[in-house]
Design a protein around this motif. Structure first.
Motif, short mmCIF file in Angstrom:
data_model
loop_
_atom_site.label_atom_id
_atom_site.label_comp_id
_atom_site.label_asym_id
_atom_site.label_seq_id
_atom_site.Cartn_x
_atom_site.Cartn_y
_atom_site.Cartn_z
N LYS A 38 0.84 -1.21 0.00
CA LYS A 38 0.00 0.00 0.00
C LYS A 38 0.87 1.25 0.00
N ALA A 39 1.91 1.23 0.81
CA ALA A 39 2.82 2.38 0.89
C ALA A 39 3.50 2.62 -0.45
N ASP A 40 3.91 1.53 -1.11
CA ASP A 40 4.54 1.66 -2.42
C ASP A 40 3.56 2.24 -3.43
N GLY A 41 2.29 1.81 -3.36
CA GLY A 41 1.26 2.36 -4.24
C GLY A 41 1.05 3.84 -3.99
N LEU A 42 1.01 4.21 -2.72
CA LEU A 42 0.86 5.61 -2.36
C LEU A 42 2.03 6.43 -2.91
N GLN A 43 3.25 5.91 -2.73
CA GLN A 43 4.42 6.64 -3.21
C GLN A 43 4.40 6.75 -4.73
N ALA A 44 3.98 5.70 -5.41
CA ALA A 44 3.91 5.74 -6.88
C ALA A 44 2.91 6.79 -7.34
N VAL A 45 1.77 6.91 -6.66
CA VAL A 45 0.78 7.93 -7.00
C VAL A 45 1.37 9.31 -6.76
N LEU A 46 1.99 9.51 -5.62
CA LEU A 46 2.58 10.83 -5.32
C LEU A 46 3.67 11.19 -6.32
N ALA A 68 -8.74 10.29 -0.08
CA ALA A 68 -8.26 9.91 1.25
C ALA A 68 -9.28 10.24 2.33
N GLU A 69 -9.97 11.36 2.18
CA GLU A 69 -10.94 11.77 3.19
C GLU A 69 -12.29 11.08 3.04
N ASN A 70 -12.68 10.73 1.84
CA ASN A 70 -14.04 10.22 1.59
C ASN A 70 -14.12 8.74 1.25
N ALA A 71 -12.99 8.14 0.92
CA ALA A 71 -12.97 6.71 0.61
C ALA A 71 -11.64 6.11 1.06
N PRO A 72 -11.40 6.13 2.38
CA PRO A 72 -10.11 5.65 2.89
C PRO A 72 -9.85 4.17 2.60
N GLY A 73 -10.87 3.43 2.22
CA GLY A 73 -10.69 2.02 1.89
C GLY A 73 -10.09 1.78 0.51
N LEU A 74 -10.06 2.82 -0.32
CA LEU A 74 -9.45 2.69 -1.64
C LEU A 74 -7.93 2.79 -1.51
N ALA A 75 -7.24 1.93 -2.22
CA ALA A 75 -5.77 1.91 -2.18
C ALA A 75 -5.21 2.66 -3.38
N PRO A 76 -4.35 3.64 -3.14
CA PRO A 76 -3.73 4.34 -4.26
C PRO A 76 -2.73 3.43 -4.97
#
Length: 149
Positions: A38-46, A68-76
């Motif tokens: 998940k962290a790697d996905g987040l970093q890739a999006v950023l 992030a605020e409205n659908a925290p269950g979605l993984a970037p």
């Protein structure tokens, strides 16, 4: 384009938002293999957002915060190099398609089959975003919530 206070000139993220994003990525990595993914996905999006033209970047950052605020269950994650957000099964719910990458007049958010936007026999799955405003923010938040409902 409208900007909010505490935002930097070059991006839509404030220093506090950048710090919170980095902190969340570190938390995810600490959770183990699944968290690291998940962290790697987040970093890739950023990283994908950071490479965008300033106008696209501002909108993409605001979309990211709305998710992030409205659908925290979605993984970037990235999807064909674009910022995207996937459900628990790993299926992309929607992506942000920036204007600069495709040489178009406007950026779009494009919902995929995993989005729960079905409304009768015909419904929109792509929305143009020319700039960020309170009206656009509200609509994006509504769409994101509906897509995961």
């Amino acid at each position: 384009m409208p900007s909010t206070s505490a935002k930097t000139e070059s991006t839509g993220f404030s220093a506090a938002e950048h710090a919170a994003i980095k902190q969340r990525a570190a938390e995810l990595r600490a959770e183990g293999k699944q968290g690291a993914k998940k962290a790697d996905g987040l970093q890739a999006v950023l990283d994908a957002i950071a490479k965008m033209d300033p106008e696209d970047r501002l909108i993409a950052e605001r979309v990211h915060v709305a998710v992030a605020e409205n659908a925290p269950g979605l993984a970037p994650k990235t999807w064909y190099g674009m910022p995207a957000y996937a459900n628990a099964e790993g299926k992309v719910v929607f992506c942000f398609k920036n204007a600069g990458k495709f040489g178009t007049r406007y950026s779009t958010i494009e919902f995929q089959e995993a989005a729960r936007l079905d409304d009768g026999e015909i419904w929109p799955v792509s929305y143009a975003l020319r700039e960020w405003s309170p009206v656009v923010a509200k609509k994006v938040e509504e769409l994101v919530k509906a897509a995961v409902s």
